[in-house]
Scaffold this motif. Sequence first.
Motif, PDB file in Angstrom:
ATOM      1  N   GLU A 130      -1.385 -18.023  99.819  1.00 30.17           N
ATOM      2  CA  GLU A 130      -2.074 -17.281  98.730  1.00 30.17           C
ATOM      3  C   GLU A 130      -1.777 -15.790  98.849  1.00 30.17           C
ATOM      4  OE1 GLU A 130      -6.214 -17.858  99.336  1.00 30.17           O
ATOM      5  OE2 GLU A 130      -6.089 -20.019  98.991  1.00 30.17           O
ATOM      6  N   ARG A 145       1.590 -14.964  97.650  1.00 23.26           N
ATOM      7  CA  ARG A 145       1.608 -15.026  96.183  1.00 23.26           C
ATOM      8  C   ARG A 145       1.028 -13.765  95.574  1.00 23.26           C
ATOM      9  NH1 ARG A 145       0.370 -20.787  95.297  1.00 23.26           N
ATOM     10  NH2 ARG A 145       2.418 -21.754  95.326  1.00 23.26           N
ATOM     11  N   ARG A 146      -0.074 -13.298  96.182  1.00 28.03           N
ATOM     12  CA  ARG A 146      -0.724 -12.100  95.648  1.00 28.03           C
ATOM     13  C   ARG A 146       0.131 -10.867  95.844  1.00 28.03           C
ATOM     14  NH1 ARG A 146      -5.514 -13.700  98.318  1.00 28.03           N
ATOM     15  NH2 ARG A 146      -5.351 -12.025  99.850  1.00 28.03           N
ATOM     16  N   GLU A 203       0.184 -22.586 104.274  1.00 23.80           N
ATOM     17  CA  GLU A 203      -1.146 -23.050 103.851  1.00 23.80           C
ATOM     18  C   GLU A 203      -2.075 -23.256 105.049  1.00 23.80           C
ATOM     19  OE1 GLU A 203       1.844 -24.178 102.856  1.00 23.80           O
ATOM     20  OE2 GLU A 203       1.613 -25.610 101.209  1.00 23.80           O
TER      21      GLU A 203
END
Length: 408
Positions: A106, A109-110, A146
């Motif tokens: 995440e 991705r950010r 993840e």
Amino acid sequence: MAAGVPVNPLEKFPGYTFQKALGTGAFGSVLLYRREISSAGPHEDVAVKVIARDECADFNLVSREVHSHRQLVHPHVIRFKRLGLTPDKRFLYMIMEYADRGDLLEYLRRRGRFREHEARWFFQQLVFGLDYCHQRGVVNRDLKPENLLLKRTPDARQELTQGDLEHPFNLHLKIADFGLSKEGVHSMPKSRVGTVTYMAPEVLRAGPSRRYDGHKADIWSAGIVLYVMLFARAPFDDPLATNDKARREATMQQILRGEWTAPPSIPVAPECLDLLRGILAADPTVRFSMPQIMAHPWFSVGLPPAALTMNTVLVRQQTAQPPPYEQSVEEVNSVLAEAQRKGPPAGACDGGVGIGDMTDSGFMTMIEEELEEEERHGNNPYMVDPYSHGAGPPPGFQMQAALPRAER
Ligand SMILES: Nc1ncnc2c1ncn2[C@@H]1O[C@H](COP(=O)(O)OP(=O)(O)OP(=O)(O)O)[C@@H](O)[C@H]1O
């Protein structure tokens, strides 16, 4: 939330206040609780993994996860705290340290791909955490962004108004999820587990008569994580494949050929490429070992010399005097034994997320018992169809360019 898991399974527990659901994995849901340390004030946030005690739960996996995870006490490993059964006996719960900044995928991705020194910061933490696990006799076998959680450093908390709190240097990386780990005598597993994108070639080739060294396979996966942090794409992949199955097949073939390149449009230091080449060597016997990684000039930038011996000292201390576990191994075993006895079912498992289903990355997590069963039937487990368990590809599943996470 996984099917059947109540909103607040610990509601009858004094001192535990439900905050929110954190996510759902293959074997249950993870919830955030605030736990009172004393009634006078101090509290800590904990993540509670809740697993239904019905046919959805695979006790071998749960037991393996708990026993591997419980003994690992390290700044770069999520701390396991305790295991229990809810008062109605319908759910097992596992209380763990809470990582408040989500997972590495995440975050990537950010923020987009990391600069080299940022990637090194996270990679150093990953290597120290992994080396510690290996020294304690635990191989992870499911390393992927993840499963690498991020937590703000205590300093960052104190400087809430200062600067970029999401800056990598304000974050600690912690290895989580030991559901596929193995311990001690089993550290030469003979099976293929993990997520294809992060799997070493020898893992893809493994079978009952072909064992592989789980330590070297973990090192390969750590190398893929480093590559992904630097280039925001996976080294082995075929994004143009017409469907997910074709993409998975192409990925596996590329891994087996061991051919990868770094994108020329993203220059990195020659030492960095040298380290990647040493780690992503298809032949595990020539692949870098932990000591070789730690001695590498790209890796050791900015590290105090004591950091390199920290794990050896820690493991020696913890072996001489076990760290203060919240729960004795006898208590853990008695919870596991009670959980395995026949009891009230926790409800239907409509999540469809049993062994062999799709993982976050849209690839299949292959579990050893199932693969061995396939081989006994004369099938090539390598060719197991991830959709053969009735789940089908997730609706609308589409890989994003390089860092896929399918909607559950
Ligand atoms: N200790 C934790 N702190 C914060 N978030 C957590 C923690 N453990 C798990 N989570 C979050 O909860 C979600 C589910 O985690 P879980 O470990 O059950 O499954 P997973 O790793 O996503 O999948 P799988 O078990 O299928 O590999 C994930 O999004 C994860 O980021």
